[in-house]
Design a protein around this motif. Structure first.
Motif: not given
Length: 71
Positions: A27-30, A35-43, A45-56
């Protein structure tokens, strides 16, 4: 995939975690990952998939920078 990693970690440590401990760690890991993907998405202004890719990509770039591409 994360649960498989936890099983591998338990095997390497030589003991099994209790079910409650596994659930808490998962639960903590997820939560942290979301939270990291959501923050990147907001920063960005992209969808969660693109944000996850950018974070990776940022994490890979950071690892290459810290260790170099070829050890």
């Amino acid at each position: 995939m994360t649960a498989s990693y936890f099983e591998w970690a338990q095997s390497r440590q030589g003991y099994a975690w209790e079910d409650d401990e596994t659930a808490i760690r998962l639960r903590k890991f997820m939560d942290n990952a979301f939270t990291a993907v959501w923050a990147k998405s907001q920063a960005l202004d992209v969808n969660l998939r693109r944000a996850a890719f950018a974070l990776a990509l940022e994490r890979v770039a950071g690892a290459i920078s810290a260790r170099g591409l070829f050890p």
